[in-house]
Design a protein around this motif. Structure first.
Motif, short mmCIF file in Angstrom:
data_model
loop_
_atom_site.label_atom_id
_atom_site.label_comp_id
_atom_site.label_asym_id
_atom_site.label_seq_id
_atom_site.Cartn_x
_atom_site.Cartn_y
_atom_site.Cartn_z
N PRO A 1 -18.27 6.16 4.20
CA PRO A 1 -18.55 7.25 5.13
C PRO A 1 -20.10 7.78 4.90
O PRO A 1 -20.41 8.32 5.87
CB PRO A 1 -17.43 8.47 4.38
CG PRO A 1 -17.09 7.89 2.83
CD PRO A 1 -17.17 6.23 3.23
N GLN A 2 -20.65 7.47 3.68
CA GLN A 2 -22.14 7.65 3.77
C GLN A 2 -22.90 6.43 3.80
O GLN A 2 -22.14 5.33 4.10
CB GLN A 2 -22.28 8.52 2.54
CG GLN A 2 -21.26 9.14 1.60
CD GLN A 2 -20.85 8.28 0.55
OE1 GLN A 2 -20.50 7.12 0.66
NE2 GLN A 2 -20.84 8.73 -0.69
N TYR B 1 -17.03 -5.36 4.75
CA TYR B 1 -16.08 -4.63 5.27
C TYR B 1 -15.92 -3.09 4.59
O TYR B 1 -15.90 -2.06 5.16
CB TYR B 1 -14.70 -5.12 5.06
CG TYR B 1 -13.53 -4.40 5.61
CD1 TYR B 1 -12.52 -3.55 4.98
CD2 TYR B 1 -12.94 -4.66 7.14
CE1 TYR B 1 -11.67 -2.83 5.57
CE2 TYR B 1 -12.21 -4.21 7.51
CZ TYR B 1 -11.46 -3.19 6.78
OH TYR B 1 -10.25 -2.51 7.47
N LEU B 2 -16.12 -3.08 3.42
CA LEU B 2 -16.06 -1.73 2.65
C LEU B 2 -17.33 -0.88 3.06
O LEU B 2 -17.27 0.11 3.42
CB LEU B 2 -16.02 -1.99 0.95
CG LEU B 2 -14.67 -2.40 0.68
CD1 LEU B 2 -14.67 -2.51 -1.03
CD2 LEU B 2 -13.51 -1.16 0.84
N SER C 1 -17.83 -1.13 -7.50
CA SER C 1 -16.57 -1.93 -7.82
C SER C 1 -16.95 -3.34 -7.04
O SER C 1 -16.81 -4.40 -7.71
CB SER C 1 -15.24 -1.69 -7.24
OG SER C 1 -14.93 -0.39 -7.98
N SER C 2 -17.45 -3.43 -5.74
CA SER C 2 -17.68 -4.64 -5.02
C SER C 2 -19.01 -5.24 -5.50
O SER C 2 -19.31 -6.53 -5.64
CB SER C 2 -17.83 -4.50 -3.57
OG SER C 2 -18.23 -3.26 -3.11
N GLN D 1 -16.94 0.53 6.38
CA GLN D 1 -16.13 1.55 6.37
C GLN D 1 -16.59 3.06 5.73
O GLN D 1 -15.91 3.81 5.79
CB GLN D 1 -14.64 1.37 5.87
CG GLN D 1 -13.85 0.11 6.45
CD GLN D 1 -13.42 0.25 7.71
OE1 GLN D 1 -12.71 1.51 8.12
NE2 GLN D 1 -13.48 -0.46 8.55
N PHE E 1 -17.22 -10.79 2.48
CA PHE E 1 -16.47 -10.41 3.43
C PHE E 1 -15.94 -8.77 3.19
O PHE E 1 -16.30 -7.78 3.99
CB PHE E 1 -15.40 -10.85 3.96
CG PHE E 1 -14.38 -10.23 4.93
CD1 PHE E 1 -13.31 -9.79 4.41
CD2 PHE E 1 -14.57 -10.00 6.28
CE1 PHE E 1 -12.25 -8.98 4.99
CE2 PHE E 1 -13.72 -9.30 7.20
CZ PHE E 1 -12.65 -8.50 6.54
N SER E 2 -15.66 -8.75 1.72
CA SER E 2 -14.96 -7.82 1.41
C SER E 2 -16.01 -6.59 1.24
O SER E 2 -16.04 -5.38 1.49
CB SER E 2 -14.18 -7.79 -0.08
OG SER E 2 -13.18 -8.81 0.18
N PHE F 1 -18.42 0.41 -13.30
CA PHE F 1 -17.51 -0.35 -12.48
C PHE F 1 -16.75 0.38 -11.75
O PHE F 1 -16.30 -0.02 -10.73
CB PHE F 1 -16.74 -1.38 -13.73
CG PHE F 1 -15.90 -2.42 -13.30
CD1 PHE F 1 -15.05 -2.86 -13.86
CD2 PHE F 1 -16.41 -3.08 -12.12
CE1 PHE F 1 -14.22 -4.09 -13.40
CE2 PHE F 1 -15.60 -4.28 -11.31
CZ PHE F 1 -14.74 -4.84 -12.12
N ALA F 2 -16.21 1.37 -12.14
CA ALA F 2 -15.08 2.36 -11.57
C ALA F 2 -15.63 3.31 -10.87
O ALA F 2 -14.71 4.31 -10.58
CB ALA F 2 -13.99 2.65 -12.51
N THR F 3 -16.99 3.46 -10.61
CA THR F 3 -17.48 4.75 -9.99
C THR F 3 -16.78 4.80 -8.38
O THR F 3 -16.45 5.70 -8.22
CB THR F 3 -19.13 4.56 -9.78
OG1 THR F 3 -19.38 4.43 -11.30
CG2 THR F 3 -19.69 5.74 -9.23
N ASP F 4 -17.25 3.82 -7.73
CA ASP F 4 -16.37 3.80 -6.29
C ASP F 4 -16.69 2.68 -5.73
O ASP F 4 -16.84 1.32 -6.38
CB ASP F 4 -17.69 4.97 -5.28
CG ASP F 4 -19.02 4.13 -5.45
OD1 ASP F 4 -19.96 4.87 -4.84
OD2 ASP F 4 -19.31 2.96 -5.85
N ALA F 5 -16.12 2.41 -4.42
CA ALA F 5 -15.97 0.88 -3.89
C ALA F 5 -17.41 0.17 -3.82
O ALA F 5 -17.40 -1.01 -3.96
CB ALA F 5 -15.65 1.29 -2.41
#
Lengths: 199, 642, 333
Positions: A52-53, A46-47, A131-132, A50, A42-43, A124-128
């Motif tokens: 943008p690209q 959901y991301l 991360s997911s 949302q 789900f996460s 890991f920490a590049t973007d949403a």
């Protein structure tokens, strides 16, 4: 006048399969772990909704390593089941070979996935998305690692001949857990790898 | 009364059973006990300690808010207090206290010798204790969680809240969540497989329905908040981007996950205590509960609908109108099953003959508080008006009426009701009545005016307010009421402490109740039942006095099961015996596992990865010892006393 | 128990008596949205009070009925049955009231979703820790201006509000004009407000956003259209640098304040803190916390952390020969 007697019908002690309390406990564990993956997916979704690209931002993930790896994991479940059936049918003295072979296939899965991770163009920490992606596949990988550890421990106990041919709570729980990990991977693989191929 | 006969079994047999089931003496036994009764009492005591801590936090806040623009507390201190108050009450008091009652009572109510997984039971307690301490570790360092109990992002991202506070919160909740899930699994399996023969699913006490529903729900709900907390911890520790806008994360993801957990959770906090009332009130009305089946179904229905209303905490977040409409409608409709219970309780009193003992006062007073909390919830469920009500003191009034009214008041009644069973003594009746009225008046004085100041626009989570808001007068009254309410709670606790040594002796069934726990001595022997009963109705001890019960429960004939720690396993729906369960005895493994898990989380908190790694190895070692296979045993012809 | 039943009858009068002097109360709102929500609120409140009174009466009645002591160990009934009629009737009546409330809610949601006539202007509100930035957007950049913490709207005209946050979640709430809408980073939430009577409407942040959430309020001032137009013109004109004391003040401003604060019509363009154009016209300071007068302004400049501990405005200690002219300049004297 009541007195102490013995029942005429014998009842199993502990039992096998669904008679055991362990089976039901495992069912609870799978319910809670299963829904954890549902929340993870789900996460991710959901991301993605949302975002943008595009999602994934760099285009769909490569199947080059992931697809054969998936087949490998499915095959490992088959190996486990066949091996266990042979043990139940007394064609093998212990279940150890089946357990170890499954564990080995699991280890290969882990190594291939780690290689796939290092091949990714994001960290890991590049973007949403990154991360997911890593969290979702990482949770699954953690479950595979736990499963491999369990299989190895079970194989030691099998080698010590602690499991009767008729049926064993431990072997049953180990098999159920491994197949669960497999099933979860099918869902994760479909969501993360297959769905983005055809947006 | 004719069906109770606690001394039926010959003394030698009884002593053998007691010796088999007794916890070892001394320190070893204290740390290694897996006796559900001892674990239940530990849960109760620990949760009451957290209740008092949370209460002190509340009283300090109420002193600050008694008048406008006071500066006893600075904003950071106040923010830590209100956050910790919420976390303490909602996580460390409200569910564990119900776990305590359920742990103690379930096997006694179900006619069993222990819970399905005794060591898991001990583990869930130790994990609860250690995670509670973990959550409090920041307080003396001035680093208590300060983002509210709901911990919204982005405020709790590292960028805006860089201290240790939120890391304690996130890791602490994951830690506590393990205890909750483990305990829930235990309740679910216990209910499905270890009821006494004949206790079909429609013969169980409503407390059991309530805890079972809550436990099944927790298995499905807790992972949502554990995941949210884990993702926030990752954002804070490793710079991932779940919740920050710059990295294309989204703040509302936190809210969805948190409330997808949070709403089912609040029903988990009240359905078992509604069950306490559904079981206790009928005893003091001298009749069985009206509408047992309806109430049991209402319990489950409320929980199921409770999974589909979480967005009502997010009405003001700018979601599409269609979503808001659906969730508002569902949140209003969920009142229907609650209405079933309310009318069942009132009907039970009306058609019964009330006995005005202290438990009755709590159980009857609770009904009014339930309805007030229910209607304020109904008002906030209407999304359009919630746009005014949300984030004001009206919601604070609502949540305290439902949490204290529907959890705390039944818990207090439950203490008066079951204290005799647990200790063998009665609590003082006069002090009991005083404690009830002090609590009841104090509670309403403290929380009723919150509806008013909420409707007058006082927002929540504020460390002070200007005089021109015009709410100073009510706030002073609220503070006074809060102290009176606290006095009432202290009176209950004093009553408990005094009665432990000076209470009148209680026999097995001082209230002349009808359920199985009242058929054994007070306190019960370690084995609970010398003979596992065979159950034929909902009220085995009342069968002689009810005309429509044809069969009779057998309390004096049944399974003896004395070859070691044994109890009977039964089928899920109809409770037919189908397996003998051998239970583990005293074991240090649960404590060791909990200690290892504590080090694991401590390492994560401080980023001491080596510590966590070693702790994880410890966890594995304990689990291997825990699951090590026993030599297989053949079938057994059980020993009976018949 | 009786006590609480009586208290709920005290409820209504207590509310009404105090309401008119409560700046944040909303049951007495009479704006297009606020009024509609208040109607719904009174209705739900009425149903709620009625339910509580009925249950209280039933409860007291049930308890009072059973005063006779039971004989021997007989139970009150002979069968584990009966009493179901209570549930059938009670739940049926409840269901009717609940369904009616659902319908009323949905109708209200629809009624307040859009204004009756088109909204001619949009104000962008950027919520920051712990104040409110209001940007009056216009098609031409030279017709655009910013203000802070005091938002003017024309009476009788619906105004669209676009809510954005660059830091944490806040909530924009002016109870007498509309319900609250959260201000969420990463998305633009939209709402509309309209005042039918001139006046000053108090607003408050309604989502916990950090240490000074409690003191993050604002004012919406509804002016008749001519006054609003004049106000807007004054905002666009800004504050020129004048001679005399004001010039000294603007020099102090340039040195100590312009890094964070902007003033329209001058060269000062700091974007970190509130726009201070025509500060002297505003009724309050520090996001609605202090009444606007020279003493309070001086106190805010020199001891902001005492007024609002944790606020982003630092204490700016200045010698008296600087702070005097600065205050005079800002207050427009």
């Amino acid at each position: 006048m009541p007195e102490i007697t013995t029942a005429s019908r014998a009842l199993p002690i502990g039992g096998t399969g669904r008679l055991t309390t362990g089976w039901w406990g495992m069912a609870c564990l799978l319910a809670t772990e299963g829904i954890l993956f549902a929340y993870l997916i789900f996460s991710y979704a959901y991301l993605g909704a949302q975002a943008p690209q595009g999602w994934p931002p760099g285009g769909p993930p490569s199947l080059k390593l992931a697809l054969p790896n998936t087949v490998l994991l499915l095959a490992s479940s088959l190996v486990l089941e066949v091996g266990h059936w042979r043990f139940r049918a007394r064609r093998e003295k212990t279940a150890m070979p089946a357990l170890l072979l499954t564990a080995a296939m699991g280890i290969v899965f882990i190594l291939v996935q780690l290689k796939e991770w290092t091949n990714k163009g994001f960290g890991f920490a590049t973007d949403a998305y990154s991360s997911s992606y890593f969290t979702l596949t990482g949770f699954h990988l953690a479950h595979v690692i736990a499963g491999v550890i369990a299989l190895v421990v079970l194989s030691v106990w099998a080698w010590q001949q602690r499991f009767p041919h008729e049926g064993s709570l431990h072997l049953m729980l180990g098999r159920i857990y491994w197949h669960f990990v497999d099933l979860v991977w099918l869902v994760v693989f479909t969501t993360v790898y297959l769905v983005p191929q055809h947006p | 009364m004719a069906t109770i006969a606690p001394e039926r079994l010959p003394a030698a047999e009884r002593e053998k059973l007691t010796a088999t089931w007794e916890t070892a003496p001394g320190l070893f036994g204290w740390f290694a006990s897996v006796d559900h009764k001892q674990i239940g009492i530990r849960y109760l005591v620990t949760s009451i300690v957290f209740l008092l801590l949370g209460g002190v936090e509340a009283l300090v806040m109420r002193v600050q808010l008694a008048q406008p623009m006071q500066r006893l507390l600075g904003p950071e201190q106040y923010d830590q207090l209100f956050s910790l108050h919420g976390v303490t009450m909602i996580f460390l008091y409200a569910l564990p206290v119900l776990s305590g009652f359920s742990n103690y009572l379930w096997p006694l109510m179900l006619g069993s010798r222990d819970m399905a997984f005794p060591r898991l039971n001990a583990l869930s307690y130790w994990l609860y204790l250690f995670s509670g301490l973990f959550l409090y570790v920041g307080l003396p360092l001035g680093q208590a969680p300060n983002g509210g109990w709901f911990n919204y992002v982005p405020y709790t991202n590292r960028q805006y809240d860089p201290g240790m506070n939120i890391d304690i919160y996130t890791l602490g909740l994951i830690f506590l969540g393990i205890s909750t899930v483990v305990g829930s699994a235990n309740f679910v399996v216990t209910l499905l497989r270890t009821r006494a023969p004949g206790m079909s699913i429609n013969r169980m006490p409503i407390l059991v329905w309530g805890t079972f529903t809550a436990s099944a729900a927790n298995l499905l709900a807790v992972p949502a908040v554990s995941l949210a907390c884990f993702m926030l911890w990752l954002d804070r520790s490793f710079g991932t981007h779940f919740f920050d806008v710059e990295g294309h994360g989204h703040p509302l993801l936190w809210q969805h996950l948190f409330w997808a957990f949070g709403h089912p959770w609040v029903y988990a906090l009240v359905l078992p205590s509604m069950g306490i009332v559904s079981d206790g009130l009928p005893v003091f009305c001298r009749r069985p509960l009206v509408g047992y089946t309806a109430v049991a179904l209402a319990t489950v229905t409320t929980m199921v609908i409770g999974f589909s209303v979480w967005v009502h905490h997010m009405f003001a977040t700018g979601l599409p109108a269609m979503a808001i409409s659906f969730f508002s409608a569902a949140s209003i409709i969920i009142a229907i099953p609650s209405a079933i219970s309310v009318f069942a309780w009132i009907a039970t009193i009306w058609t019964g003959r009330p006995v005005f003992k202290t438990p009755f006062l709590f159980f009857a007073g609770f009904i009014l508080l339930f309805v007030i909390g229910g209607v304020s919830g109904f008002m906030t469920a209407s999304a359009a008006f919630d746009w005014q009500l949300t984030d004001t003191y009206f919601v604070v009034a609502h949540l305290h009426y439902v949490l204290l009214g529907i959890n705390l008041f039944p818990v207090m009644g439950g203490i008066y009701y079951w204290f005799p069973k647990m200790s063998g003594r009665m609590m003082d009746e006069r002090l009991g009545r005083w404690s009830f009225w002090t609590m009841f008046v104090g509670f309403n004085l403290a929380f009723f005016p919150m509806h008013i100041v909420g409707l007058e626009g006082m927002p929540r989570r504020i460390y002070t307010y200007p005089a021109e808001l015009g709410v100073g007068g009510w706030n002073l009254l609220i503070t006074v009421g809060a102290f009176l309410f606290a006095a009432g709670i202290l009176m209950v606790l004093v009553n408990v402490l005094v009665s432990l040594s000076r209470g009148a002796e209680a026999g097995p069934n001082p209230w002349d109740a009808g359920t199985l726990e009242w058929s054994v001595s007070s306190p019960p022997p370690p084995q609970n039942f010398d003979i596992i009963p065979i159950v034929a109705s909902r009220h085995p001890l009342w069968e002689d006095r009810l005309e429509d019960v044809d069969e009779r429960s057998q309390l004096g004939r049944g399974y003896l099961l004395d070859r070691g720690r044994e109890t009977i396993g039964t089928t899920p729906m109809d409770a037919e015996p189908n397996v003998i369960l051998r239970m583990p005895g005293d074991s240090l493994l649960p404590l060791l596992l909990a200690i290892a898990v504590t080090f694991l989380f401590a390492g994560l908190l401080g980023h001491w990865w080596i510590v966590s790694g070693i702790a994880f190895a410890g966890v594995l070692a304990v689990l291997i010892a825990w699951f090590a296979p026993q030599p297989p045993v053949g079938d057994e012809k059980a020993r009976l006393y018949a | 128990m009786r006590r609480v039943g009586a208290a709920s009858l005290v409820f209504g009068p207590a509310l009404l008596a105090g309401c008119s002097s409560m700046p944040l109360s909303y049951l007495d709102a009479d704006s297009p949205i606020g009024g509609r929500l208040a109607q719904l609120g009174w209705g739900l409140l009425g149903i709620s009070v009625l339910v509580v009174v009925i249950i209280a009466v039933l409860l007291v009645g049930a308890v009072a009925r059973g005063r006779s002591s039971p004989d021997g160990d007989a139970l009150a009934v002979r069968r584990d049955a009966g009493g179901m009629r209570w549930i059938y009737i009670g739940v049926s009546i409840s269901t009717v009231a609940l369904i009616a409330s659902v319908i009323w809610t949905l109708l209200t949601l629809k009624a307040v979703a859009e204004p009756a006539k088109a909204a001619p202007m949009t104000i962008e509100i950027r919520a920051r820790q712990w104040w409110w930035d209001a940007i009056y957007r216009a098609p031409r950049p030279d017709l655009q201006f910013s203000t802070a913490n005091e938002i003017h709207i024309p009476v009788g005209v619906p105004v669209r509000i676009e809510l954005r946050s660059d830091d944490v979640i806040h909530s924009f709430w002016v109870p007498k004009l509309a319900g609250k809408t959260d201000v969420i980073p990463g998305q633009a939430n939209r709402m509309w407000i309209e005042a039918t009577k001139p006046g000053i409407y108090r607003g408050q942040c309604a989502e916990y956003c950090g240490v000074e959430h409690a003191l993050m309020s604002f004012r919406v001032v509804a002016d008749p259209l001519p006054e609003f137009t004049a106000w807007r013109a004054r905002q666009l004109r800004g504050m020129q640098v004048r001679d005399g004391v004001a010039a000294a003040g603007s020099r102090v401003f340039a040195e100590h304040c312009s890094a964070c604060h902007a003033i329209h019509g001058t060269g000062f363009g700091g974007a970190y803190g509130p726009d201070l154009t025509n500060l002297g016209e505003r009724r309050t300071l520090a996001a609605g916390v202090l009444d606007n007068n020279p003493d309070n302004l001086r106190r805010w400049i020199e001891h902001a952390q005492e007024v609002k501990p944790g606020a982003r405005m630092p204490d700016v200690p200045l010698p008296p020969n600087e702070v005097g002219p600065l205050v005079a300049y800002l207050e427009g004297r």
